[in-house]
Structure formats: C-alpha cells, structure tokens
Motif scaffolding. Sequence first.
Motif, PDB file in Angstrom:
ATOM      1  N   GLY A  47       0.840  -1.155  -0.004  1.00 34.22           N
ATOM      2  CA  GLY A  47       0.031   0.028  -0.020  1.00 34.22           C
ATOM      3  C   GLY A  47       0.704   1.217   0.048  1.00 34.22           C
ATOM      4  N   TYR A  48       0.155   2.224  -0.622  1.00 29.32           N
ATOM      5  CA  TYR A  48       0.938   3.735  -0.523  1.00 29.32           C
ATOM      6  C   TYR A  48       0.102   4.595   0.776  1.00 29.32           C
ATOM      7  CZ  TYR A  48       2.064   8.301  -1.928  1.00 29.32           C
ATOM      8  OH  TYR A  48       2.391   9.628  -2.068  1.00 29.32           O
ATOM      9  N   GLY A  49       0.787   5.365   1.234  1.00 27.82           N
ATOM     10  CA  GLY A  49       0.106   6.163   2.467  1.00 27.82           C
ATOM     11  C   GLY A  49       1.221   7.500   2.783  1.00 27.82           C
ATOM     12  N   LEU A  50       0.824   7.890   3.772  1.00 22.80           N
ATOM     13  CA  LEU A  50       1.222   9.170   4.411  1.00 22.80           C
ATOM     14  C   LEU A  50       1.840   9.040   5.824  1.00 22.80           C
ATOM     15  CD1 LEU A  50      -0.790  12.126   2.592  1.00 22.80           C
ATOM     16  CD2 LEU A  50       1.516  11.181   2.128  1.00 22.80           C
ATOM     17  N   VAL A  51       2.609   9.393   6.396  1.00 23.71           N
ATOM     18  CA  VAL A  51       3.071   9.477   7.788  1.00 23.71           C
ATOM     19  C   VAL A  51       3.075  10.875   8.066  1.00 23.71           C
ATOM     20  CG1 VAL A  51       4.803   9.101   9.334  1.00 23.71           C
ATOM     21  CG2 VAL A  51       4.387   7.293   7.843  1.00 23.71           C
ATOM     22  N   ALA A  52       2.310  11.348   9.210  1.00 21.15           N
ATOM     23  CA  ALA A  52       2.429  12.731   9.605  1.00 21.15           C
ATOM     24  C   ALA A  52       2.988  12.733  10.937  1.00 21.15           C
ATOM     25  CB  ALA A  52       0.677  13.142   9.639  1.00 21.15           C
ATOM     26  N   GLY A  53       2.985  14.027  11.409  1.00 21.64           N
ATOM     27  CA  GLY A  53       3.478  14.252  12.745  1.00 21.64           C
ATOM     28  C   GLY A  53       5.279  14.377  12.962  1.00 21.64           C
ATOM     29  N   PHE A  66       5.052  14.113  -5.380  1.00 27.38           N
ATOM     30  CA  PHE A  66       3.914  13.245  -5.198  1.00 27.38           C
ATOM     31  C   PHE A  66       3.284  13.333  -3.733  1.00 27.38           C
ATOM     32  CE2 PHE A  66       8.211  11.292  -4.847  1.00 27.38           C
ATOM     33  CZ  PHE A  66       8.155  10.775  -3.791  1.00 27.38           C
ATOM     34  N   THR A  67       4.327  13.934  -2.648  1.00 31.13           N
ATOM     35  CA  THR A  67       3.999  14.192  -1.179  1.00 31.13           C
ATOM     36  C   THR A  67       2.789  15.171  -1.107  1.00 31.13           C
ATOM     37  OG1 THR A  67       6.007  13.262  -0.629  1.00 31.13           O
ATOM     38  CG2 THR A  67       4.477  14.219   1.039  1.00 31.13           C
ATOM     39  N   VAL A  68       2.931  16.182  -1.900  1.00 32.78           N
ATOM     40  CA  VAL A  68       2.102  17.282  -1.780  1.00 32.78           C
ATOM     41  C   VAL A  68       0.631  16.724  -2.640  1.00 32.78           C
ATOM     42  CG1 VAL A  68       1.447  19.756  -2.586  1.00 32.78           C
ATOM     43  CG2 VAL A  68       3.926  18.918  -1.964  1.00 32.78           C
ATOM     44  N   GLN A  69       0.846  16.187  -3.723  1.00 35.40           N
ATOM     45  CA  GLN A  69      -0.120  15.713  -4.598  1.00 35.40           C
ATOM     46  C   GLN A  69      -1.171  15.178  -3.435  1.00 35.40           C
ATOM     47  OE1 GLN A  69       0.941  13.955  -8.159  1.00 35.40           O
ATOM     48  NE2 GLN A  69       1.798  15.779  -8.821  1.00 35.40           N
ATOM     49  N   SER A  70      -0.378  13.864  -2.548  1.00 41.99           N
ATOM     50  CA  SER A  70      -1.280  12.853  -1.695  1.00 41.99           C
ATOM     51  C   SER A  70      -1.931  13.765  -0.859  1.00 41.99           C
ATOM     52  CB  SER A  70      -0.254  11.890  -1.310  1.00 41.99           C
ATOM     53  OG  SER A  70       0.311  11.262  -2.446  1.00 41.99           O
ATOM     54  N   VAL A  71      -1.184  14.714  -0.294  1.00 46.70           N
ATOM     55  CA  VAL A  71      -1.863  15.848   0.792  1.00 46.70           C
ATOM     56  C   VAL A  71      -3.141  16.305   0.177  1.00 46.70           C
ATOM     57  CG1 VAL A  71      -1.345  17.368   2.400  1.00 46.70           C
ATOM     58  CG2 VAL A  71       0.200  15.708   2.169  1.00 46.70           C
ATOM     59  N   ILE A  72      -2.958  16.926  -0.972  1.00 50.07           N
ATOM     60  CA  ILE A  72      -4.237  17.755  -1.535  1.00 50.07           C
ATOM     61  C   ILE A  72      -5.390  16.705  -1.811  1.00 50.07           C
ATOM     62  CG2 ILE A  72      -4.945  18.794  -3.530  1.00 50.07           C
ATOM     63  CD1 ILE A  72      -2.000  20.178  -3.565  1.00 50.07           C
ATOM     64  N   SER A  73      -5.037  15.401  -2.242  1.00 46.81           N
ATOM     65  CA  SER A  73      -5.905  14.553  -2.736  1.00 46.81           C
ATOM     66  C   SER A  73      -6.769  14.170  -1.283  1.00 46.81           C
ATOM     67  CB  SER A  73      -5.455  13.214  -3.599  1.00 46.81           C
ATOM     68  OG  SER A  73      -6.365  12.234  -3.507  1.00 46.81           O
ATOM     69  N   MET A  74      -5.995  13.927  -0.256  1.00 43.56           N
ATOM     70  CA  MET A  74      -6.532  13.352   1.114  1.00 43.56           C
ATOM     71  C   MET A  74      -7.320  14.494   1.707  1.00 43.56           C
ATOM     72  SD  MET A  74      -4.503  12.464   4.485  1.00 43.56           S
ATOM     73  CE  MET A  74      -3.974  14.251   4.769  1.00 43.56           C
ATOM     74  N   LEU A  75      -6.788  15.894   1.635  1.00 42.35           N
ATOM     75  CA  LEU A  75      -7.697  16.834   1.990  1.00 42.35           C
ATOM     76  C   LEU A  75      -9.066  17.113   1.303  1.00 42.35           C
ATOM     77  CD1 LEU A  75      -4.904  19.568   2.887  1.00 42.35           C
ATOM     78  CD2 LEU A  75      -6.125  18.102   4.491  1.00 42.35           C
ATOM     79  N   THR A  76      -9.068  16.818   0.178  1.00 40.90           N
ATOM     80  CA  THR A  76     -10.126  16.992  -0.950  1.00 40.90           C
ATOM     81  C   THR A  76     -11.185  15.784  -0.615  1.00 40.90           C
ATOM     82  OG1 THR A  76      -8.577  17.957  -2.613  1.00 40.90           O
ATOM     83  CG2 THR A  76     -11.192  17.102  -3.268  1.00 40.90           C
ATOM     84  N   GLN A  77     -10.734  14.783  -0.383  1.00 48.07           N
ATOM     85  CA  GLN A  77     -11.812  13.669   0.165  1.00 48.07           C
ATOM     86  C   GLN A  77     -12.391  13.844   1.372  1.00 48.07           C
ATOM     87  OE1 GLN A  77      -9.631  10.074  -0.193  1.00 48.07           O
ATOM     88  NE2 GLN A  77      -9.234  10.243  -2.176  1.00 48.07           N
ATOM     89  N   MET A  78     -11.643  14.872   2.295  1.00 50.88           N
ATOM     90  CA  MET A  78     -12.115  14.937   3.533  1.00 50.88           C
ATOM     91  C   MET A  78     -12.976  16.432   3.602  1.00 50.88           C
ATOM     92  SD  MET A  78      -8.853  13.744   5.978  1.00 50.88           S
ATOM     93  CE  MET A  78      -9.742  13.411   7.439  1.00 50.88           C
TER      94      MET A  78
END
Length: 374
Positions: A47-53, A66-78
């Motif tokens: 799987g592909y994911g993000l680690v925060a904190g 790709f890290t920024v794109q993943s964050v934007i996509s996650m925020l859009t879904q939320m």
Amino acid sequence: MDILRIIIQIAKIILLILLVAAPTVSYAERIRDLASIQGVRENQLLGYGLVAGLDNSGDMTTQTPFTVQSVISMLTQMGVSLPPNITLQLKNVAAVMVTAMLPPFARPGQAIDVTVSSMGNAKSLRGGTLLMTPLKGADGQVYAMSQGNLLVGGVGAAAGNAKVQVNHLSVGRIPGGGTVERSVPTVLGQGDFIHLELNTMDFTTATRLAAAINSALSPSTEIAAALDGRTIQVRAPTGSARVAFVSQVENLQVDPAQSGARVIVNARTGSVVMNQMVTLDNCAISHGNLTVVINTDISVSQPNPFSQGKTVQVAKSTIDIQSDKGGLVMLNKGVSLGEVVKALNSIGATPQDLLAILQAMKSAGALRAELEII
C-alpha cells in the motif's frame, strides 16, 4: 607395577565396550521442518500512504511533488478545498510504502504487523503516525487496512555540519498495525489427498518421508507416495479430522538425506562456505603473489648563486617488483573438509585467493562439489 598395568588394560577394555555399546546420535528432524503443506502459504500486501506528525524531518516538498499531491487529494476527500495555485511547504509529512504479509487462514478482524518505508527524502520517520492506508494484493483487491504509530529502532541528531545516526531511521514497524478485511481462501488439500512439498528437492528424503508416514500412520496400507523429488502425496481424512491428521504428520521424525557437496562463494565479500561432503581428487596447487611497488620522490634542484638558473622540482621514480615464493601443495584423493581448509591455509591463501583457486580446481575436475557463486 604389573597390577597397575593390568588395571589400566581392564579400564581401556571397559571404555572401548562402552563406546561401542553407546547409542548412535540421531539426526532426525520433524517433517514440519523439512516440508510444507501445498496451498498453505502467505500472501504479500502492498500500500501507499502518508506518515504525519514528524519533527521537521519529512519530505522536502519541492523535490517530492507526489507527497504534496497525496496531501491535497486526502484533504479533498475530507471536504477541505485549497485555493488554486497554492504551494504547500510541508515538513512534517512523508510519503511511504506500507508492506505486510497476510498469513494463511487469516480471518477478518485479525491484526497483522506492517512495515513502513520512506520513498521520498525524509530524514527520519521517528515519532510519526501512519494515516489509514489500504493494503492490496496482487489482484488489486484490498485485504487489510493499516494505521498507527511507528516504532523506529534508531536515533539521530544533527547540528551544523555534524551528524550522528544510529541504525536506520527511514523504516519503521507497527506491531499489529494492520487489520485484515478480507480472507484468502486456503484449501487444505484437494479431494482425498494433501501434498507435502520439501523445502529442498531430494529424492532420497522424499522417499524416506513417505516411508515414515506409512510406517507410523498406516502400516497395513500405503497412504503416502513420493510423486517426485519434492512432492509427496498423502491420503488424508476429510472434514475436521484432516487438521488432526496434518498435526500428526508434521510431528513425525524423518532422517533427511545428506546434502550434496556444495561450495558457496560470495564474490563481493570473499566469503567461502563449504559443507562436510566436499572432497578433492588428486591434485597439486601452487600459489604465489607478484607485487609491483612504484615510489616517486620529489626533490628540488637549486641553481648556483648568481647564476641564471631557476629552481625546479625533479621527480625520481623507483620501481620494485617482488615475487613471493609459490608453495606447491599436494592434495590426495578423498580428503575431508578439514584437510582441504588446512592445505589451503598452509600456502597462505586469502579469501580472495580461494575464489580463483576453487574455480581452477573445479575446472580441472579435482573439486568434487557443486561450485555456486553468489
């Protein structure tokens, strides 16, 4: 003195009798250590994911878009909408790959361990939290979900141009961080049979394994047969009784056949490993080293006083060629592993020299072993 000699002779005879009568050492192994049940296997998940904190040790967003794109996509879904043409400067987020092994007979709700690996330029994943990440199989289906705090077995610190790091900081684990969402059908045998697969192909071991099963579980009728050098077919009961039957089979003791003579050579590290079956034919080995040493001395040539000369540097080179005396060692046919090692050490062979010596012995037909270079 005669009585003392008689006592010593009697003691020697008693010791000899005890040694002869002593039971031989058994090297039997359990079937579960030699073979596995066909179809009972693990499955890889990815799987592909993000680690925060993270503590300002995440990906550099200018170099890992790709890290920024993943964050934007996650925020859009939320439900979070960002203004267009905005550039995020993230320091506490890292893009990661999450891997796990789905064990056989895993059921939904079971916890599994996951490994989190940085795929960007994050300095450290220490103290981070993996956000909910789906884990997929080779068929693209989601089989588990992972989330949790990372456990990184390293530590590091940096100040100015100084940096100290212990162990690896870009990989962490989450014990029990994955939850199985879908089970993989695992068939314990087909029809009336189960099949055992040897970890190492060997016809002798396969025959002995089938004979051990027949002798212990069915002396009157033959229920196990070796299909080839790796697969053994065993007739097993159906239903819940098959589990108890497999348990009995796995705990049977079998004397495996001695492995073939092999020499493993690691060309990168110079490591040479030989098993006890390695023998030699009659051969002679000569070993010598040729060393060429070139030394260059720089001297200064000074002109005479009041002359028109100039000070110049003069290079003077000397070449020295040294040839060590080659040692010729005769090895007799059928010598043991200890004698082979002792003979090669006696001529001063280093691990790197052994690579060339063993290859030459194999080419000459004197090395009675399979030579494998890794």
